[in-house]
Motif scaffolding. Structure first.
Motif, mmCIF file in Angstrom:
data_model
loop_
_atom_site.group_PDB
_atom_site.id
_atom_site.type_symbol
_atom_site.label_atom_id
_atom_site.label_comp_id
_atom_site.label_asym_id
_atom_site.label_seq_id
_atom_site.Cartn_x
_atom_site.Cartn_y
_atom_site.Cartn_z
ATOM 1 N N PRO A 38 83.202 65.102 38.853
ATOM 2 C CA PRO A 38 83.080 63.993 37.895
ATOM 3 C C PRO A 38 82.045 62.976 38.362
ATOM 4 O O PRO A 38 81.867 62.754 39.565
ATOM 5 N N ARG A 39 81.367 62.370 37.415
ATOM 6 C CA ARG A 39 80.426 61.303 37.739
ATOM 7 C C ARG A 39 81.188 60.069 38.209
ATOM 8 O O ARG A 39 82.229 59.715 37.655
ATOM 9 N N SER A 40 80.636 59.425 39.217
ATOM 10 C CA SER A 40 81.223 58.162 39.653
ATOM 11 C C SER A 40 80.649 57.031 38.802
ATOM 12 O O SER A 40 79.597 57.178 38.183
ATOM 13 N N PHE A 41 81.339 55.921 38.759
ATOM 14 C CA PHE A 41 80.834 54.762 38.020
ATOM 15 C C PHE A 41 81.360 53.490 38.666
ATOM 16 O O PHE A 41 82.461 53.469 39.233
ATOM 17 N N PRO A 42 80.563 52.415 38.611
ATOM 18 C CA PRO A 42 81.001 51.143 39.201
ATOM 19 C C PRO A 42 82.160 50.554 38.396
ATOM 20 O O PRO A 42 82.052 50.409 37.172
ATOM 21 N N GLN A 43 83.217 50.217 39.067
ATOM 22 C CA GLN A 43 84.397 49.693 38.380
ATOM 23 C C GLN A 43 84.093 48.387 37.658
ATOM 24 O O GLN A 43 84.568 48.150 36.544
ATOM 25 N N HIS A 44 83.248 47.543 38.266
ATOM 26 C CA HIS A 44 82.959 46.246 37.641
ATOM 27 C C HIS A 44 82.199 46.432 36.329
ATOM 28 O O HIS A 44 82.420 45.690 35.363
ATOM 29 N N ALA A 45 81.306 47.444 36.291
ATOM 30 C CA ALA A 45 80.560 47.705 35.058
ATOM 31 C C ALA A 45 81.505 48.212 33.979
ATOM 32 O O ALA A 45 81.416 47.800 32.806
ATOM 33 N N PHE A 46 82.406 49.119 34.355
ATOM 34 C CA PHE A 46 83.393 49.626 33.407
ATOM 35 C C PHE A 46 84.222 48.483 32.826
ATOM 36 O O PHE A 46 84.425 48.400 31.600
ATOM 37 N N GLU A 47 84.698 47.602 33.678
ATOM 38 C CA GLU A 47 85.554 46.509 33.219
ATOM 39 C C GLU A 47 84.789 45.557 32.308
ATOM 40 O O GLU A 47 85.339 45.071 31.301
ATOM 41 N N THR A 48 83.537 45.283 32.639
ATOM 42 C CA THR A 48 82.729 44.392 31.795
ATOM 43 C C THR A 48 82.523 44.990 30.410
ATOM 44 O O THR A 48 82.683 44.300 29.393
ATOM 45 N N LEU A 49 82.167 46.258 30.364
ATOM 46 C CA LEU A 49 81.924 46.917 29.082
ATOM 47 C C LEU A 49 83.210 47.012 28.268
ATOM 48 O O LEU A 49 83.220 46.777 27.051
ATOM 49 N N ASN A 50 84.309 47.348 28.922
ATOM 50 C CA ASN A 50 85.593 47.465 28.248
ATOM 51 C C ASN A 50 86.054 46.104 27.719
ATOM 52 O O ASN A 50 86.556 45.988 26.593
ATOM 53 N N ARG A 51 85.846 45.085 28.512
ATOM 54 C CA ARG A 51 86.229 43.725 28.116
ATOM 55 C C ARG A 51 85.431 43.232 26.917
ATOM 56 O O ARG A 51 85.890 42.409 26.138
ATOM 57 N N ASN A 52 84.207 43.779 26.764
ATOM 58 C CA ASN A 52 83.350 43.361 25.656
ATOM 59 C C ASN A 52 83.467 44.276 24.440
ATOM 60 O O ASN A 52 82.573 44.307 23.587
ATOM 61 N N GLY A 53 84.550 45.046 24.370
ATOM 62 C CA GLY A 53 84.837 45.756 23.141
ATOM 63 C C GLY A 53 84.638 47.261 23.152
ATOM 64 O O GLY A 53 84.997 47.933 22.184
ATOM 65 N N LEU A 54 84.051 47.823 24.213
ATOM 66 C CA LEU A 54 83.885 49.273 24.243
ATOM 67 C C LEU A 54 85.190 49.938 24.650
ATOM 68 O O LEU A 54 85.836 49.508 25.619
ATOM 69 N N PRO A 55 85.608 50.990 23.952
ATOM 70 C CA PRO A 55 86.822 51.706 24.369
ATOM 71 C C PRO A 55 86.631 52.309 25.759
ATOM 72 O O PRO A 55 85.499 52.559 26.186
ATOM 73 N N PRO A 56 87.726 52.559 26.464
ATOM 74 C CA PRO A 56 87.614 53.027 27.853
ATOM 75 C C PRO A 56 86.727 54.237 28.051
ATOM 76 O O PRO A 56 85.960 54.304 29.010
ATOM 77 N N VAL A 57 86.808 55.231 27.147
ATOM 78 C CA VAL A 57 86.008 56.440 27.349
ATOM 79 C C VAL A 57 84.518 56.122 27.271
ATOM 80 O O VAL A 57 83.723 56.619 28.077
ATOM 81 N N LEU A 58 84.099 55.261 26.336
ATOM 82 C CA LEU A 58 82.681 54.903 26.235
ATOM 83 C C LEU A 58 82.259 53.993 27.386
ATOM 84 O O LEU A 58 81.148 54.116 27.913
ATOM 85 N N ALA A 59 83.147 53.090 27.782
ATOM 86 C CA ALA A 59 82.833 52.213 28.911
ATOM 87 C C ALA A 59 82.602 53.030 30.171
ATOM 88 O O ALA A 59 81.688 52.746 30.963
ATOM 89 N N ARG A 60 83.419 54.059 30.353
ATOM 90 C CA ARG A 60 83.278 54.928 31.524
ATOM 91 C C ARG A 60 81.967 55.714 31.469
ATOM 92 O O ARG A 60 81.246 55.827 32.462
ATOM 93 N N ILE A 61 81.649 56.244 30.287
ATOM 94 C CA ILE A 61 80.427 57.025 30.118
ATOM 95 C C ILE A 61 79.193 56.181 30.403
ATOM 96 O O ILE A 61 78.297 56.585 31.157
ATOM 97 N N TYR A 62 79.131 54.990 29.806
ATOM 98 C CA TYR A 62 77.938 54.153 29.967
ATOM 99 C C TYR A 62 77.831 53.579 31.379
ATOM 100 O O TYR A 62 76.733 53.484 31.942
ATOM 101 N N ALA A 63 78.952 53.218 31.968
ATOM 102 C CA ALA A 63 78.921 52.691 33.335
ATOM 103 C C ALA A 63 78.376 53.728 34.305
ATOM 104 O O ALA A 63 77.646 53.403 35.249
ATOM 105 N N ALA A 64 78.706 55.004 34.060
ATOM 106 C CA ALA A 64 78.221 56.085 34.929
ATOM 107 C C ALA A 64 76.726 56.308 34.770
ATOM 108 O O ALA A 64 76.116 56.999 35.595
ATOM 109 N N ARG A 65 76.139 55.734 33.728
ATOM 110 C CA ARG A 65 74.693 55.890 33.490
ATOM 111 C C ARG A 65 73.927 54.604 33.761
ATOM 112 O O ARG A 65 72.807 54.422 33.276
ATOM 113 N N GLY A 66 74.538 53.705 34.516
ATOM 114 C CA GLY A 66 73.830 52.503 34.958
ATOM 115 C C GLY A 66 73.890 51.333 34.010
ATOM 116 O O GLY A 66 73.229 50.315 34.240
ATOM 117 N N ILE A 67 74.670 51.428 32.939
ATOM 118 C CA ILE A 67 74.797 50.311 32.005
ATOM 119 C C ILE A 67 75.835 49.332 32.558
ATOM 120 O O ILE A 67 76.968 49.725 32.866
#
Length: 581
Positions: free
Chosen positions: A6-35
């Protein structure tokens, strides 16, 4: 055996994206790609980096504006791949909108090779129609054309270079160079394709002409957004990294195509590929249109491809697209024959203990019957199969062979060739490229010496872990996440090099399977950890799968008989010997 991880992703990026309205699966996907922030996902044109940040873009615009005013003759020197063809089309279309006297010339790869060579310069200077250019404009080439620019200067022609390739130790003595990778260029996106570079120059030129009052007479400014379908095609087909700026260019181009506002040539290529323009994605650009366009440069002359992209006549575009489609069929046949030959050569070498694939760190192949225009594709196919750096050679000029190489992530191909060149002076006549792909020329008699030298370098740089293919996925999905809505959402996004399309993996029971269309496997799968069942397909595979598999898959909205359902596209699978829950 490939390793699925599995791709790793920064937890802080995931939480920021999720907090701003992205569902967890999309937040995880984008965080793993540097967003890290939602703003990085915006694709409006207003978010494009400004052209003033691209070194020398405004200077070149001023030179071009002067040339248009003075009715100078401009000649675009293109490259023979999709990036070069689309870059040429953007230049021709934009410059003609601006009232320039402009034409183009694309080198035939078999006669002149790549770039602005002295031979091409002399050909440009002696055009049979008497139209001798005053200024040469390179697109997707030129940064290494030291001798070509010198020849142009001596013949009294000014050279303006637009390119994106890495420069060598010496820059050409051109009047102006625009290249995000040249020294002292602070443009934040270093991954612009050649078509992106010339598009930026045309933006700068429009601004320069606007400042000079060129559009006051009729009050109409050329709409350069109309060129974004070409920019999107060249960017995706050249497999440059889809950073945020490139994603904007591609997304905007795709939106034009989907709304029926693509140019005649792109629409014709979509029709001949039997693809619906309203549902076009980066996949269509990279795997349907790009190969058909590239086929002209590989087997014939890229002039055919460029003419397809600059015509506004639908009938003409359809005729040219049909020719490009036929060339692509021929290319596939040639490639298939060469691939079969290559696999036989590998098997024979293994049996003769000349090459033991498990212990060899590289693969070099040559056959005097192989086609120079297809060796890069063959190298890519073999690299995917064996996960080794691969260089494939075909006959070049008399006594020479030309090689095209493809590499794996942990092996910088261009640097490896540089090491071979330094340790074995004179062995390589010339070479160039980057980490993932490179080209070179040898004397035919030196092929075996080169193969040994390249293998020696490969063994010194690669470890056993490097030679194990790693398949990265975005992990498993629970039943609530694995749905049609996710498939539709992902289809709207731009994916590609450096921003890979999401794939997932899970353990399945294979409950039903059958061959469809004589070459694909249609499956019914049940996840180990639920009672949910899914339709799936494995393309170009007819052997039945074992009853339990670990599958890597993508999600797709499948339309059939007016119904839209979720379908899993299997990309890879491993047999599970014992049931694990």
């Amino acid at each position: 055996m490939p390793k699925i991880t599995p791709r790793s992703f920064p937890q802080h990026a995931f939480e920021t994206l999720n907090r701003n309205g992205l569902p967890p699966v999309l937040a995880r996907i984008y965080a793993a790609r540097g967003i890290e922030q939602p703003q990085q996902l915006e694709t409006e044109l207003s978010q494009l980096l400004p052209f003033v940040q691209l070194r020398n873009a405004t200077l070149m615009a001023a030179r071009l504006a002067d040339a248009i005013t003075e009715r100078k003759r401009l000649l675009v020197i293109a490259d023979y791949d999709s990036d070069g063809a689309t870059a040429c089309a953007v230049a021709i279309r934009a410059l003609r909108k601006f009232g320039a006297s402009v034409d183009y010339l694309v080198p035939n790869r078999f006669e002149y090779g790549y770039g602005l060579t002295p031979e091409i310069v002399r050909l440009a200077a002696s055009r049979g129609d008497g139209w001798r250019p005053d200024i040469l404009i390179t697109v997707d080439n030129g940064i290494a054309s030291v001798d070509g620019v010198l020849e142009a200067n001596q013949l009294g022609m000014q050279v303006l270079i637009t390119d994106h390739h890495l420069p060598g130790d010496q820059l050409p003595d051109a009047a102006v160079i625009v290249n995000p990778n040249q020294p002292d260029c602070d443009f934040p996106s270093k991954h612009l394709a050649g078509v992106g570079v010339i598009f930026y120059v045309m933006l700068a030129l429009r601004a320069e002409l606007r400042a000079r009052g060129a559009f006051l007479a009729d009050g109409k400014e050329p709409n350069l957004a109309s060129l974004l379908d070409l920019v999107a095609l060249g960017t995706v087909a050249d497999v440059v990294k889809l950073d945020s700026n490139n994603r904007i260019l591609v997304q905007q181009g795709l939106q034009r195509i989907r709304r029926g506002r693509g140019c005649a040539g792109i629409n014709a290529l979509l029709r001949v590929a039997k693809r619906d323009s309203r549902q076009a994605t980066a996949y269509e650009l990279g795997f349907m249109l790009g190969p058909r366009l590239n086929a002209a440069g590989r087997l014939d002359d890229m002039t055919l491809g460029i003419e397809c992209l600059i015509t506004d006549d639908e009938f003409t575009a359809d005729q040219i697209a049909a020719k490009l489609d036929e060339l692509n069929r021929q290319r596939r046949e040639i490639e298939a024959d060469m691939q079969q030959d290559a696999l036989v050569k590998l098997a024979t070498a293994v049996e003769a203990e000349e090459l033991v694939t498990e212990s060899a760190c590289s693969i070099c192949l040559y056959d005097p019957s192989w086609h120079q225009g297809v060796i890069g594709l063959l190298a890519s196919r073999i690299k995917e199969k064996f996960h080794r750096p691969v260089i494939v050679f075909a006959p070049g000029n008399e006594g020479q062979i030309k090689g095209s190489g493809r590499s794996i992530p942990s092996f910088h191909l261009r640097d490896a060739l540089d090491l071979v060149s330094k340790r074995h002076p004179g062995l390589i006549l010339k070479f160039g490229g980057h980490a993932a792909a490179a080209g070179l020329t040898l004397l035919e008699q030196n092929f075996e010496d080169f193969r040994a030298a390249f293998e020696q370098i490969s063994q010194s740089l690669l470890t056993p872990a490097d030679l194990t293919r790693v398949i990265e996925t975005d992990g498993d999905l629970d039943d609530a996440e694995l749905n049609l809505e996710l498939a539709r959402c992902l289809a709207e996004c731009v994916w590609g090099q450096g921003f890979p399309e999401p794939s997932f993996n899970a353990f399945f029971y294979v409950e039903n399977q059958r061959v469809v269309g004589e070459k694909h496997l249609k499956l019914r799968l049940k996840k180990f950890d639920s009672n949910q069942r899914y339709d799936a397909i494995l393309f170009f595979h007819t052997d039945l799968l074992p009853p339990r598999i670990n599958a890597v898959f993508r999600v797709q909205a499948n339309e059939y008989n007016g119904n839209t359902t979720l379908q899993l596209l299997l990309e890879h699978w491993l047999s599970i010997d014992s049931l694990t829950t």
